[in-house]
Every structure is written in structure tokens, then in C-alpha cells.
Design a protein around this motif. Structure first.
Motif, PDB file in Angstrom:
ATOM      1  N   SER A 173      37.303  38.436  43.482  1.00 31.55           N
ATOM      2  CA  SER A 173      36.016  37.775  43.698  1.00 31.55           C
ATOM      3  C   SER A 173      35.006  37.988  42.568  1.00 31.55           C
ATOM      4  N   PRO A 174      34.835  39.225  42.066  1.00 31.61           N
ATOM      5  CA  PRO A 174      33.862  39.395  40.980  1.00 31.61           C
ATOM      6  C   PRO A 174      34.197  38.544  39.758  1.00 31.61           C
ATOM      7  N   LEU A 175      35.495  38.407  39.487  1.00 28.05           N
ATOM      8  CA  LEU A 175      35.926  37.596  38.350  1.00 28.05           C
ATOM      9  C   LEU A 175      35.750  36.107  38.637  1.00 28.05           C
ATOM     10  N   ARG A 176      36.201  35.673  39.809  1.00 30.88           N
ATOM     11  CA  ARG A 176      36.177  34.252  40.145  1.00 30.88           C
ATOM     12  C   ARG A 176      34.763  33.725  40.372  1.00 30.88           C
ATOM     13  N   ARG A 199      34.693  33.870  31.716  1.00 32.34           N
ATOM     14  CA  ARG A 199      35.567  34.996  32.070  1.00 32.34           C
ATOM     15  C   ARG A 199      34.942  36.326  31.661  1.00 32.34           C
ATOM     16  N   ARG A 200      34.287  36.343  30.530  1.00 34.15           N
ATOM     17  CA  ARG A 200      33.640  37.587  30.102  1.00 34.15           C
ATOM     18  C   ARG A 200      32.559  38.000  31.102  1.00 34.15           C
ATOM     19  N   ARG A 201      31.857  37.010  31.644  1.00 39.51           N
ATOM     20  CA  ARG A 201      30.880  37.332  32.690  1.00 39.51           C
ATOM     21  C   ARG A 201      31.605  37.909  33.904  1.00 39.51           C
ATOM     22  N   GLY A 202      32.802  37.418  34.166  1.00 37.60           N
ATOM     23  CA  GLY A 202      33.599  37.960  35.257  1.00 37.60           C
ATOM     24  C   GLY A 202      33.949  39.421  35.037  1.00 37.60           C
ATOM     25  N   PHE A 203      34.289  39.790  33.803  1.00 36.64           N
ATOM     26  CA  PHE A 203      34.593  41.188  33.511  1.00 36.64           C
ATOM     27  C   PHE A 203      33.345  42.057  33.631  1.00 36.64           C
ATOM     28  N   HIS A 204      32.202  41.501  33.246  1.00 32.65           N
ATOM     29  CA  HIS A 204      30.945  42.217  33.490  1.00 32.65           C
ATOM     30  C   HIS A 204      30.779  42.468  34.989  1.00 32.65           C
ATOM     31  N   ASN A 205      31.078  41.453  35.813  1.00 31.22           N
ATOM     32  CA  ASN A 205      30.927  41.592  37.266  1.00 31.22           C
ATOM     33  C   ASN A 205      31.798  42.718  37.817  1.00 31.22           C
ATOM     34  N   VAL A 219      41.615  44.571  40.280  1.00 26.79           N
ATOM     35  CA  VAL A 219      41.572  43.116  40.255  1.00 26.79           C
ATOM     36  C   VAL A 219      42.981  42.604  40.037  1.00 26.79           C
ATOM     37  N   GLY A 220      43.154  41.295  40.164  1.00 23.41           N
ATOM     38  CA  GLY A 220      44.483  40.710  40.029  1.00 23.41           C
ATOM     39  C   GLY A 220      45.119  40.999  38.683  1.00 23.41           C
ATOM     40  N   GLN A 221      46.438  40.999  38.644  1.00 29.22           N
ATOM     41  CA  GLN A 221      47.177  41.296  37.429  1.00 29.22           C
ATOM     42  C   GLN A 221      46.846  40.324  36.305  1.00 29.22           C
ATOM     43  N   HIS A 222      46.523  39.065  36.652  1.00 29.50           N
ATOM     44  CA  HIS A 222      46.267  38.072  35.610  1.00 29.50           C
ATOM     45  C   HIS A 222      45.051  38.427  34.771  1.00 29.50           C
ATOM     46  N   ALA A 223      44.172  39.282  35.299  1.00 27.27           N
ATOM     47  CA  ALA A 223      42.961  39.635  34.561  1.00 27.27           C
ATOM     48  C   ALA A 223      43.256  40.541  33.379  1.00 27.27           C
TER      49      ALA A 223
END
Length: 205
Positions: free
Chosen positions: A35-38, A164-170, A190-194
């Protein structure tokens, strides 16, 4: 059913991260969530996490990458030149605002003018959301490397890599909020795809 004393629960696919304290009370020891990433690029409003709150990212879509804009340009409703000028004006307004050289009202004015171009059929305006985001300017207070490196660019909703970078910040923000909020939940993943995206987290586009 009652769980045995000492049972530690792991939750898979958590989407309601605002309920962490309740999860802990019910025996959750760890969870994983995308969720934080998406939410960084999928949610209509909650795109940026900071200090237990969420903010709406500033939408400045690329003219060539926005389907609605391209359809309106192709149909002759608006000119491509007009769209590009507003896109550039929005990016410049954000740069000047972050440097203290453009007022909040002027920035919102040009952002909404562009919004009317690419989302003219959407009834709800982002005016109040943008005012809150820009007034609080949470990226200036964030200690994560992404915000330190990207600065105001992290709050701009534009391009897959930036989002996506904002997602990593989240993810970073949620983790540190958990550690400091007293929830007691020591771990989340988080999911493996990250994992494959992390090395690109500090490049701009």
C-alpha cells in the motif's frame, strides 16, 4: 476462536495501515503491504506519507504521456502548444515556489489551469488538497534520503520513476512512524517486485 498465549500473527497484504495500533493489540507481530508503494501513484488523494499523515501529490502530467490530453489535442479541442506551455509553467511555478520566489496562490492558479486542461471532465478540484500540501511542504521536513535528494520533486505526480520514488519514501516514512508511535510492531515488508526498483530510487526524470 481464541489464539494461544504467545502466538505471533503475520498479516499478508495489509491495506489499512492506519489501523496498526489495533493490529498490535490483536496480536500482530509483523505484516507485509504494498500500500505505501502503490498509494504513491494509484490513490486519488493519499500519495505522500509523513509523520502519520498523508498528502496529495501535485499533478503535473507529461503532455505526451497523458491519454486525456492527447485525445483532446487529436480532436482539436486544445492545441499541443497550449498544453506544453501550461506544463512548463507548472514546473517553473513549483521550482520558484520552493525557492520562495512564487506565492502559494499563484502556484495553485497555474496548477488548476493545467488541471482544467487535462482533467476538464472531473468535477472535483484539487485546490484544497494542493493548498494543504504546499502550505505544509512536508518534503522539507522529511529526513529520508529520497526527499533530501529530490526535494520538491518528490511531491510531483509525474512519470513512473518519480512516482515510485515517492512510494519508497512512503515505505521509509511508515516504518519510522511505526517505530516511533509505540505500536510495538517490529517488522513489515513490501512485495518482492519493489526490491528491483530501489537502486533507481534517487534518479530524476
Amino acid at each position: 476462536d481464541q489464539r494461544a498465549h504467545g502466538t505471533r500473527l503475520h498479516l499478508l497484504g495489509v491495506t489499512r495501515t492506519e489501523h496498526l495500533e489495533e493490529f498490535y493489540r490483536l496480536g500482530v507481530a509483523s505484516f507485509d503491504s504494498t500500500s505505501p508503494l502503490r498509494q504513491a501513484f494509484k490513490d486519488a488523494h493519499d500519495n505522500y506519507y509523513f509523520n502519520g499523515q498523508t498528502y496529495t501529490a501535485i499533478r503535473i502530467p507529461q503532455v505526451e504521456g497523458n491519454t486525456r490530453l492527447q485525445q483532446r489535442i487529436a480532436s482539436g479541442q486544445i492545441s499541443q502548444n497550449q498544453a506544453r506551455k501550461l506544463e512548463t509553467a507548472c514546473l517553473q511555478a513549483m521550482r520558484l515556489f520552493d525557492a520562495g520566489r512564487r506565492s502559494l496562490s499563484k502556484v495553485i492558479e497555474v496548477l488548476l489551469e493545467y488541471e482544467d486542461l487535462y482533467a476538464h471532465d472531473v468535477k472535483r478540484s484539487h485546490a484544497k488538497d494542493y493548498e494543504r500540501t504546499l502550505t505544509d511542504a512536508p518534503w522539507r521536513q522529511c529526513a529520508c534520503d529520497i526527499c533530501k535528494h529530490l526535494k520538491y520533486h518528490v511531491i510531483i505526480f509525474r512519470g513512473a520513476e518519480r512516482n515510485r520514488r515517492r512510494g519508497f519514501h512512503n515505505i521509509w516514512s511508515l516504518y519510522h512512524h511505526m517505530r516511533g508511535s509505540g505500536t510495538g510492531i517490529p517488522e513489515f515488508t513490501v512485495g518482492q517486485h519493489a526490491a528491483g526498483l530501489k537502486e533507481r530510487a534517487c534518479r530524476t526524470n
